[in-house]
Design an enzyme around this catalytic site. Structure first.
Site, short mmCIF file in Angstrom:
data_model
loop_
_atom_site.label_atom_id
_atom_site.label_comp_id
_atom_site.label_asym_id
_atom_site.label_seq_id
_atom_site.Cartn_x
_atom_site.Cartn_y
_atom_site.Cartn_z
N PRO A 1 0.84 -1.22 0.00
CA PRO A 1 0.00 0.00 0.00
C PRO A 1 0.87 1.26 0.00
O PRO A 1 1.84 1.34 0.73
CB PRO A 1 -0.79 -0.11 1.31
CG PRO A 1 -0.63 -1.51 1.77
CD PRO A 1 0.65 -2.02 1.20
N GLU A 2 0.51 2.20 -0.86
CA GLU A 2 1.20 3.50 -0.91
C GLU A 2 0.21 4.57 -0.44
O GLU A 2 -0.88 4.25 0.04
CB GLU A 2 1.69 3.77 -2.34
CG GLU A 2 2.58 2.66 -2.88
CD GLU A 2 3.08 2.91 -4.31
OE1 GLU A 2 3.13 4.08 -4.73
OE2 GLU A 2 3.38 1.93 -5.00
#
Ligand SMILES: [Zn+2]
Length: 276
Positions: free
Chosen positions: A2-3
């Site tokens: 996840p960014e």
């Protein structure tokens, strides 16, 4: 992994459902997720408390508690924070922690790879959370002006892709959105940061903001593990222009897309639109 857009989506999806709900019980199924805090202290500090606010810095989620402590979570590779209103739904095999919110439901922290972390600290005391303590500018904040971006690039011979991934410079960008931004701006990932013309600096600055904003509007990118706070997939994977598309045609010029390891990460680019 996840960014920024995925972590921001989790934040926005949890906010309406978990705030101001008394935490009835905390079950820790995987103790090593806790950093610098014992299971006993963790449970004692949380039980009977409530989450008042959720904020985000880079890829960190910060849950403010009523007692002026903060729970700081990082999802790393495969972490998921999922709210369930029906607590009869069986736990996933890889559930690390469950926050029981009584009649409202429960918040479950699932993590297949077990790299995710939770810290519990007095409000604002981030010294022991190295990655959070040293984070650079938030790319969607007003502080991330063109001139601040130019200063980050100035005099730095490091490859631009590496600089975009460096969390101490810009917070929250990872492999997907760095590749997408560089493609949008037409810049090769191995260009030295200081070699960008002022027009390229401008293009990349707006590309970063544009791609992150679009990705948040689309609830992030689900390639495998990532889910929103409701357990749903994002949809930005359907709008990616270049990430993961090696061997396919460039959506702009039809050249065959390439990939190469840059700064330790597989980087996708168009050899024609992004010249070395
Ligand atoms: Zn192209």
């Amino acid at each position: 992994m996840p960014e920024l857009p995925e972590v921001e989506t989790v934040r926005r999806s949890l906010e309406p459902v978990i705030l101001h709900q008394p935490i009835k019980r905390v079950d820790v199924h995987y103790e090593r997720i806790l950093q610098h805090v014992s299971v006993q202290d963790f449970r004692d500090l949380l039980t009977g408390n409530q989450f008042l606010q959720i904020s985000r810095r880079g890829k960190y989620l910060i849950f403010s508690l009523e007692n002026d402590w903060e729970l700081v979570a990082h999802l790393r590779m495969t972490g998921r924070l999922i709210f369930v209103s029906d607590t009869q739904i069986p736990l996933e095999k890889h559930t690390s922690v469950v926050f029981d919110l009584g009649s409202a439901g429960a918040l479950r922290f699932e993590d297949v790879r077990k790299f995710a972390t939770i810290d519990l600290v007095p409000k604002g005391d981030y010294e022991q959370i190295k990655g959070l303590h040293t984070l650079g500018v938030e790319p969607l904040s007003p502080e991330f002006s063109l001139s601040v971006f130019q200063e980050l690039l100035e005099g730095r011979s490091t490859k631009i892709k590496g600089l975009l991934l460096d969390q101490t410079k810009i917070a929250g960008l990872g492999n997907i959105y760095a590749d997408e931004s560089l493609f949008m701006a037409g810049i090769h990932p191995e260009r030295p940061a200081c070699s960008l013309t002022s027009q390229e600096q401008q293009l990349l600055h707006s590309a970063i903001r544009e791609v992150l904003t679009l990705a948040i509007e689309n609830q992030g990118t689900t390639l495998r593990d990532y889910r929103t706070g409701y357990g749903l997939e994002g949809s930005f994977q359907n709008k990616l222009l270049i990430y993961g598309k090696k061997g396919e045609e460039c959506p702009r010029c039809k050249a065959k897309l390439e990939h190469r390891k840059v700064a330790g990460r597989t980087s996708h680019f168009c050899p024609s639109c992004q010249r070395e």
